[in-house]
Design a protein around this motif. Structure first.
Motif, PDB file in Angstrom:
ATOM      1  N   ASP A 139       0.693  -1.257   0.049  1.00  0.00           N
ATOM      2  CA  ASP A 139       0.108   0.031  -0.005  1.00  0.00           C
ATOM      3  C   ASP A 139       0.840   1.297  -0.009  1.00  0.00           C
ATOM      4  O   ASP A 139       0.662   2.233  -0.663  1.00  0.00           O
ATOM      5  N   HIS A 140       1.931   1.263   0.865  1.00  0.00           N
ATOM      6  CA  HIS A 140       2.742   2.282   0.945  1.00  0.00           C
ATOM      7  C   HIS A 140       3.391   2.593  -0.396  1.00  0.00           C
ATOM      8  O   HIS A 140       3.650   3.923  -1.058  1.00  0.00           O
ATOM      9  N   LEU A 141       4.094   1.443  -1.250  1.00  0.00           N
ATOM     10  CA  LEU A 141       4.276   1.684  -2.517  1.00  0.00           C
ATOM     11  C   LEU A 141       3.510   2.291  -3.608  1.00  0.00           C
ATOM     12  O   LEU A 141       3.796   3.064  -4.369  1.00  0.00           O
ATOM     13  N   GLN A 142       2.357   1.807  -3.503  1.00  0.00           N
ATOM     14  CA  GLN A 142       1.369   2.452  -4.437  1.00  0.00           C
ATOM     15  C   GLN A 142       1.150   3.975  -3.982  1.00  0.00           C
ATOM     16  O   GLN A 142       0.862   4.797  -4.917  1.00  0.00           O
ATOM     17  N   ALA A 163       2.884  -1.810 -10.566  1.00  0.00           N
ATOM     18  CA  ALA A 163       4.033  -1.232 -10.397  1.00  0.00           C
ATOM     19  C   ALA A 163       4.301  -1.486  -8.826  1.00  0.00           C
ATOM     20  O   ALA A 163       5.647  -2.062  -8.825  1.00  0.00           O
ATOM     21  N   ALA A 164       3.621  -1.540  -8.104  1.00  0.00           N
ATOM     22  CA  ALA A 164       3.785  -1.676  -6.487  1.00  0.00           C
ATOM     23  C   ALA A 164       4.291  -3.313  -6.618  1.00  0.00           C
ATOM     24  O   ALA A 164       5.171  -3.759  -5.564  1.00  0.00           O
ATOM     25  N   VAL A 197      17.597  -0.637 -12.642  1.00  0.00           N
ATOM     26  CA  VAL A 197      16.760  -1.366 -13.639  1.00  0.00           C
ATOM     27  C   VAL A 197      15.220  -1.342 -13.424  1.00  0.00           C
ATOM     28  O   VAL A 197      14.576  -0.840 -14.287  1.00  0.00           O
ATOM     29  N   ALA A 198      14.789  -1.659 -12.023  1.00  0.00           N
ATOM     30  CA  ALA A 198      13.470  -1.618 -11.660  1.00  0.00           C
ATOM     31  C   ALA A 198      12.989  -0.247 -12.003  1.00  0.00           C
ATOM     32  O   ALA A 198      11.681  -0.202 -12.757  1.00  0.00           O
ATOM     33  N   ILE A 199      13.632   1.080 -11.568  1.00  0.00           N
ATOM     34  CA  ILE A 199      13.019   2.207 -11.879  1.00  0.00           C
ATOM     35  C   ILE A 199      12.928   2.693 -13.355  1.00  0.00           C
ATOM     36  O   ILE A 199      11.903   3.103 -14.040  1.00  0.00           O
ATOM     37  N   ASP A 200      14.036   2.441 -14.104  1.00  0.00           N
ATOM     38  CA  ASP A 200      13.962   2.576 -15.543  1.00  0.00           C
ATOM     39  C   ASP A 200      12.878   1.832 -16.365  1.00  0.00           C
ATOM     40  O   ASP A 200      12.203   2.328 -17.272  1.00  0.00           O
ATOM     41  N   THR A 201      12.598   0.527 -15.928  1.00  0.00           N
ATOM     42  CA  THR A 201      11.721  -0.250 -16.289  1.00  0.00           C
ATOM     43  C   THR A 201      10.178   0.431 -16.317  1.00  0.00           C
ATOM     44  O   THR A 201       9.424   0.533 -16.884  1.00  0.00           O
ATOM     45  N   LEU A 202       9.999   0.930 -14.841  1.00  0.00           N
ATOM     46  CA  LEU A 202       8.747   1.351 -14.568  1.00  0.00           C
ATOM     47  C   LEU A 202       8.545   2.636 -15.403  1.00  0.00           C
ATOM     48  O   LEU A 202       7.536   3.076 -15.939  1.00  0.00           O
ATOM     49  N   ARG A 203       9.756   3.395 -15.751  1.00  0.00           N
ATOM     50  CA  ARG A 203       9.535   4.528 -16.290  1.00  0.00           C
ATOM     51  C   ARG A 203       9.362   4.412 -17.952  1.00  0.00           C
ATOM     52  O   ARG A 203       8.509   5.205 -18.758  1.00  0.00           O
TER      53      ARG A 203
END
Length: 224
Positions: A139-142, A163-164, A197-203
């Motif tokens: 929930d915090h990640l969301q 994404a979360a 990598v995870a941040i780049d993928t989310l973007r």
């Protein structure tokens, strides 16, 4: 003679340290309050003075790790938009892995919740506590990713629930793989790179775009 508040707090901390050691060595299900008291060099009565049961101790360990002043301030900075949410998430997550690799108590705590928290009939209450804290993390990640949409650091059509789930799954998986064999790779380096990598993928990945409502309904096995 009655203990001062400071002495009582120190006793409580010593019991939590002992509990963490026992949970680490024995597993949560097989640990007993008597063992925790013995490891702390105290009586079982001292345990009951500070904690109702083993589940209460387990919960207190979580609170100690994640409710500190610095943790609260970082979360507040993210939620209120004081900092760039995505960059702060990237940096604080990498810092947690660095702490896990170099701080014995932090390492023991994650070893306990990842590998020593057995899903048995006698351990159901503690298993539910673990699930509760993981839901709260999700929930915090969301919330963080929703703020990222407001700050325009993620595409506006990002499915923040997916994404979360992605970010949490990657972090849990990395933790589990490293804890199973800490010598197999450098956690500091691997965590920093995989989080990036995870941040780049989310973007950039189109797979995190929200699906149209009709497509979501068609995907559900309950509608078949």
């Amino acid at each position: 003679m009655r203990k001062t508040k400071a002495e009582a707090l120190q006793t409580r901390e010593s019991l939590l340290d002992a509990a963490l050691e026992v949970f680490y060595q024995r597993g949560v299900a097989r640990a007993s309050l008597q063992e925790i008291a013995k490891t702390a060099g105290m009586t079982r009565g001292a345990v009951y003075w500070h904690f109702k049961n083993k589940e209460d101790i387990f919960d207190a360990l979580f609170q100690r790790q994640f409710s500190g002043t610095r943790e609260k301030q970082l979360n507040e900075d993210i939620i209120t938009g004081t900092t760039d949410a995505l960059t702060t998430l990237q940096q604080t997550t990498a810092q947690k892995f660095k702490q896990m690799a170099h701080d014995r108590a932090y390492y023991q705590f994650f070893h306990v919740i990842q590998l020593n928290c057995e899903y048995t009939d006698d351990n159901q209450t503690i298993s539910r506590l673990l699930q509760k804290y993981r839901r709260e993390w999700h929930d915090h990640l969301q919330t963080v990713f929703q703020l990222c949409l407001q700050q325009k650091s993620l595409p506006q059509n990002t499915d923040i629930t997916l994404a979360a789930l992605y970010f949490q799954s990657l972090m849990l998986g990395l933790t589990d793989v490293w804890l199973s064999n800490p010598q197999q790779f450098d956690l500091d380096d691997a965590a920093e790179r995989l989080i990036a990598v995870a941040i780049d993928t989310l973007r950039s990945s189109p797979h995190f775009a929200k699906k149209p409502p009709a497509e979501q309904q068609n995907d559900s096995p309950l509608t078949a």
